[in-house]
Design a protein around this motif. Sequence first.
Motif, PDB file in Angstrom:
ATOM      1  N   ILE A   1       9.468   9.740 -14.578  1.00  0.00           N
ATOM      2  CA  ILE A   1      10.444  10.022 -15.602  1.00  0.00           C
ATOM      3  C   ILE A   1      10.460  11.761 -15.228  1.00  0.00           C
ATOM      4  N   ILE A   2      11.754  12.055 -14.959  1.00  0.00           N
ATOM      5  CA  ILE A   2      11.931  13.658 -14.779  1.00  0.00           C
ATOM      6  C   ILE A   2      12.816  14.065 -15.872  1.00  0.00           C
ATOM      7  N   GLY A   3      12.346  14.653 -16.934  1.00  0.00           N
ATOM      8  CA  GLY A   3      12.890  15.058 -18.114  1.00  0.00           C
ATOM      9  C   GLY A   3      14.209  16.172 -17.750  1.00  0.00           C
ATOM     10  N   ARG A   4      15.147  15.920 -18.836  1.00  0.00           N
ATOM     11  CA  ARG A   4      16.064  16.830 -19.233  1.00  0.00           C
ATOM     12  C   ARG A   4      16.118  18.356 -18.792  1.00  0.00           C
TER      13      ARG A   4
ATOM     14  N   ASP B   1       3.577   9.124  -8.192  1.00  0.00           N
ATOM     15  CA  ASP B   1       3.859   7.680  -8.983  1.00  0.00           C
ATOM     16  C   ASP B   1       3.586   7.903 -10.231  1.00  0.00           C
ATOM     17  N   GLY B   2       4.225   7.322 -11.158  1.00  0.00           N
ATOM     18  CA  GLY B   2       4.297   7.403 -12.686  1.00  0.00           C
ATOM     19  C   GLY B   2       3.982   8.628 -13.483  1.00  0.00           C
ATOM     20  N   SER B   3       4.496   9.841 -12.819  1.00  0.00           N
ATOM     21  CA  SER B   3       4.453  11.111 -13.374  1.00  0.00           C
ATOM     22  C   SER B   3       5.659  11.112 -14.566  1.00  0.00           C
ATOM     23  N   VAL B   4       5.295  11.797 -15.451  1.00  0.00           N
ATOM     24  CA  VAL B   4       6.319  12.060 -16.518  1.00  0.00           C
ATOM     25  C   VAL B   4       6.355  13.765 -16.614  1.00  0.00           C
ATOM     26  N   VAL B   5       7.502  14.341 -16.116  1.00  0.00           N
ATOM     27  CA  VAL B   5       7.680  15.561 -16.212  1.00  0.00           C
ATOM     28  C   VAL B   5       8.649  15.978 -17.338  1.00  0.00           C
ATOM     29  N   ALA B   6       7.965  16.756 -18.174  1.00  0.00           N
ATOM     30  CA  ALA B   6       8.494  17.259 -19.626  1.00  0.00           C
ATOM     31  C   ALA B   6       9.860  18.049 -19.294  1.00  0.00           C
ATOM     32  N   PRO B   7      10.790  17.912 -20.316  1.00  0.00           N
ATOM     33  CA  PRO B   7      12.061  18.475 -20.134  1.00  0.00           C
ATOM     34  C   PRO B   7      11.904  19.933 -20.083  1.00  0.00           C
ATOM     35  N   TYR B   8      12.956  20.557 -19.406  1.00  0.00           N
ATOM     36  CA  TYR B   8      12.990  22.126 -19.400  1.00  0.00           C
ATOM     37  C   TYR B   8      11.811  22.484 -18.394  1.00  0.00           C
ATOM     38  N   THR B   9      11.003  21.769 -17.826  1.00  0.00           N
ATOM     39  CA  THR B   9       9.909  22.341 -16.949  1.00  0.00           C
ATOM     40  C   THR B   9      10.426  22.665 -15.580  1.00  0.00           C
ATOM     41  N   THR B  10      10.054  23.796 -14.995  1.00  0.00           N
ATOM     42  CA  THR B  10      10.330  24.289 -13.531  1.00  0.00           C
ATOM     43  C   THR B  10       8.902  23.983 -12.949  1.00  0.00           C
TER      44      THR B  10
END
Length: 195
Positions: free
Chosen positions: A128-131, A143-152
């Motif tokens: 999941i690549i956030g907003r 695999d399975g990573s979740v990147v928080a919104p507004y991350t660079t």
Amino acid sequence: MDTSTNEGVKPYPPNEYIQTSHTLNRVSRKAVLHGTSNIVLGGKCIIHSGAMVRGDLKRAASGSTIAISTGRYCVVGEGTVLRPPYKTYKGTFSYYPVKLGDFVHIGSSSVLQATSVGSHIDIGRDCIIGRFVTVKDCVRICDGSVVAPYTTIPSGQVWAGNPAKKVGSLPETWAELHEARGRDYYGRFRPATLS
């Protein structure tokens, strides 16, 4: 199909994918592309079965008319969703365009709402690549990573986890290796010949 590796790439039944005449994109008949006039595929891209590309979610007439654009040799895995990020600004709800560079591989069952994804990117399965995430060039997201919104995510890094964080660095040869892999994947993923 696991797009994070070229192992097991097999020719597909001739009727399963549509190939565009000039740009040679291959799009599964089982993929869903909403708002196709607002989607630009750079050429030799592959959109796999069950993928959903939301070009219908775009800015109002005053803004950009392109919701999602990709570079060349991009692969969108089975069941993956690409959609523009959104936010409310001064009381107005707006979508913002998504731009992917060249040689971007997105694994199956991932969701991407980033605003900018550079070139030579490998995003694994079930991510999941956030907003409003910005992914610079030469990045691998496991695999399975979740990147928080507004991350660079800076260039040359490997990210993993939930929430995702840097877990390593890529070799200096990553761009060349990833580009060769992308061309090989596209070349091997072709219609089967009838015997």
